[in-house]
Design an enzyme around this catalytic site. Structure first.
Site, short mmCIF file in Angstrom:
data_model
loop_
_atom_site.label_atom_id
_atom_site.label_comp_id
_atom_site.label_asym_id
_atom_site.label_seq_id
_atom_site.Cartn_x
_atom_site.Cartn_y
_atom_site.Cartn_z
N GLU A 142 -17.68 12.92 -18.26
CA GLU A 142 -17.73 14.22 -18.95
C GLU A 142 -17.26 15.31 -18.00
O GLU A 142 -17.46 15.24 -16.79
CB GLU A 142 -19.16 14.54 -19.38
CG GLU A 142 -19.49 14.14 -20.81
CD GLU A 142 -18.94 15.11 -21.86
OE1 GLU A 142 -17.92 15.79 -21.59
OE2 GLU A 142 -19.52 15.18 -22.94
N ASP A 143 -16.64 16.33 -18.58
CA ASP A 143 -16.26 17.50 -17.78
C ASP A 143 -17.51 18.27 -17.37
O ASP A 143 -17.70 18.62 -16.22
CB ASP A 143 -15.28 18.40 -18.55
CG ASP A 143 -15.76 18.73 -19.97
OD1 ASP A 143 -16.79 18.20 -20.41
OD2 ASP A 143 -15.08 19.53 -20.64
N VAL B 117 -17.59 28.57 -18.03
CA VAL B 117 -16.51 28.29 -17.08
C VAL B 117 -15.29 27.68 -17.78
O VAL B 117 -15.42 27.06 -18.84
CB VAL B 117 -16.99 27.33 -15.96
CG1 VAL B 117 -18.00 28.02 -15.07
CG2 VAL B 117 -17.55 26.03 -16.52
N ASP C 65 -23.92 20.67 -20.48
CA ASP C 65 -24.47 22.00 -20.72
C ASP C 65 -25.89 21.83 -21.27
O ASP C 65 -26.83 21.63 -20.50
CB ASP C 65 -23.51 22.72 -21.69
CG ASP C 65 -23.87 24.16 -21.96
OD1 ASP C 65 -24.40 24.82 -21.06
OD2 ASP C 65 -23.59 24.65 -23.06
N GLY D 139 -12.11 17.78 -22.80
CA GLY D 139 -12.35 18.45 -21.52
C GLY D 139 -12.24 17.59 -20.28
O GLY D 139 -11.93 18.10 -19.20
N ASP E 152 -12.00 24.58 -21.40
CA ASP E 152 -11.27 25.59 -22.16
C ASP E 152 -12.13 26.73 -22.68
O ASP E 152 -13.35 26.61 -22.81
CB ASP E 152 -10.62 24.93 -23.37
CG ASP E 152 -11.66 24.61 -24.45
OD1 ASP E 152 -12.60 23.85 -24.14
OD2 ASP E 152 -11.56 25.14 -25.58
N LYS F 73 -25.02 21.99 -15.67
CA LYS F 73 -25.78 23.25 -15.72
C LYS F 73 -27.25 22.92 -15.93
O LYS F 73 -27.70 22.82 -17.08
CB LYS F 73 -25.30 24.12 -16.90
CG LYS F 73 -23.87 24.62 -16.83
CD LYS F 73 -23.59 25.48 -18.06
CE LYS F 73 -22.16 25.93 -18.15
NZ LYS F 73 -21.86 26.65 -19.42
P1 IMP Z 1 -23.62 20.13 -24.50
O1 IMP Z 1 -23.76 19.22 -25.67
O2 IMP Z 1 -24.29 21.46 -24.72
O3 IMP Z 1 -24.04 19.52 -23.18
O4 IMP Z 1 -22.10 20.55 -24.43
C1 IMP Z 1 -21.16 19.76 -23.88
C2 IMP Z 1 -19.77 20.24 -24.24
O5 IMP Z 1 -19.71 21.67 -24.50
C3 IMP Z 1 -18.88 20.00 -23.06
O6 IMP Z 1 -18.33 18.71 -23.09
C4 IMP Z 1 -17.84 21.10 -23.22
O7 IMP Z 1 -16.80 20.66 -24.07
C5 IMP Z 1 -18.57 22.23 -23.87
N1 IMP Z 1 -19.00 23.24 -22.87
C6 IMP Z 1 -20.24 23.46 -22.43
N2 IMP Z 1 -20.28 24.43 -21.51
C7 IMP Z 1 -19.00 24.85 -21.35
C8 IMP Z 1 -18.37 25.84 -20.49
O8 IMP Z 1 -18.99 26.55 -19.68
N3 IMP Z 1 -17.02 25.94 -20.61
C9 IMP Z 1 -16.27 25.19 -21.46
N4 IMP Z 1 -16.81 24.25 -22.26
C10 IMP Z 1 -18.17 24.08 -22.21
MG MG Z 2 -16.23 18.29 -23.58
#
Ligand code: IMP
Ligand code: MG
Length: 182
Positions: A104-105, A158, A108, A50, A164, A136
C-alpha cells in the site's frame, strides 16, 4: 531556507520527504522483505492506484522473484469508508497456502486494509502481511497495523510518489504535504 513548494488544483503543498530519503528507506524495506520471503511461495499484491511507484521501486530492488498481481478496490468518488468485497478487482490468482504480501502507498484510517485482509483471509493463504510506504498512526481507527512501514507521518494530507489529490500529483519524486495557511 523555505521548503520547496508545488501547486496542485489550487492547493499549496510543501516537501515532507525528499526523494533521497524515500529511496534510502525503500532499499531498507526491500532488503528486509527479501530476507523475510526468501524461499517462500510468495504473491505480492500492490494496491492500485497509489502504490504503483512504491511497488515498482521496491520490487525491482528485491533479491527474489515472486509472482505479482496488481489489485484495485473500486470505490465511489468521495467515499473513504471502505468497500464491498465484490468491488475487489484483480485477485485472479490462487492464494491458498501461499504467502501474501500487500503493498500500500499509505495507511490512513486503516479501513481499506482491514477489509482487504478480511477478504484475502477467506482464501486461506499461508500468511498475509502488509508493507506500506506511509503510515498515519493518529488516523488509524482499526486495530490493523502495517507489518512493514516506511515512514510514520502526522495526520495531514500528502501527495507525490504515487499519491494523488483529485487524481493529480502522483508523478512527483518527493512527497509533499498540504500547506494549511494561518
Ligand atoms: P484508509 O482506508 O483510510 O486507510 O485509506 C487508504 C487510502 O486512502 C489510501 O490507499 C489512499 O489511496 C487514500 N489516502 C489516505 N490518505 C491519503 C493522503 O494523505 N493522500 C492521498 N491519498 C490518501
Ligand atoms: Mg490507495
Amino acid at each position: 531556507m523555505s521548503k520547496k513548494r508545488i501547486r496542485i488544483e489550487g492547493r499549496e503543498f510543501e516537501v515532507l520527504l525528499s526523494s533521497r530519503r524515500i529511496s534510502r528507506r525503500v532499499r531498507e524495506i526491500s532488503a528486509t522483505l527479501s530476507e523475510e520471503y526468501k524461499g517462500k511461495d510468495t504473491l505480492i499484491l500492490p494496491v492500485l492506484n497509489g502504490s504503483f511507484i512504491f511497488a515498482a521501486d521496491l520490487i525491482r530492488d528485491m533479491d527474489i522473484d515472486t509472482e505479482i498481481s496488481f489489485i484495485k478496490i473500486a470505490s465511489y468518488r468521495g467515499t473513504t469508508s471502505g468497500f464491498d468485497p465484490a468491488e475487489l478487482i484483480g485477485l485472479g490468482t490462487d492464494i491458498r497456502n501461499r504467502h501474501v504480501l500487500i503493498l500500500e502507498d499509505i495507511i490512513d484510517t486503516g479501513t481499506t486494509l482491514s477489509k482487504l485482509i478480511g477478504k484475502i483471509l477467506e482464501y486461506q493463504p499461508a500468511s498475509v502481511r502488509t508493507a506500506c510506504l506511509l503510515f498515519k498512526p493518529e488516523a488509524n481507527i482499526t486495530n490493523i497495523k502495517p507489518d512493514f512501514a516506511g515512514f510514520e507521518i502526522p495526520n495531514d494530507f500528502v501527495i507525490g510518489y504515487g499519491l494523488d489529490y483529485n487524481g493529480y500529483g502522483r508523478k512527483y519524486k518527493d512527497i509533499y504535504v498540504l500547506v494549511t495557511e494561518g
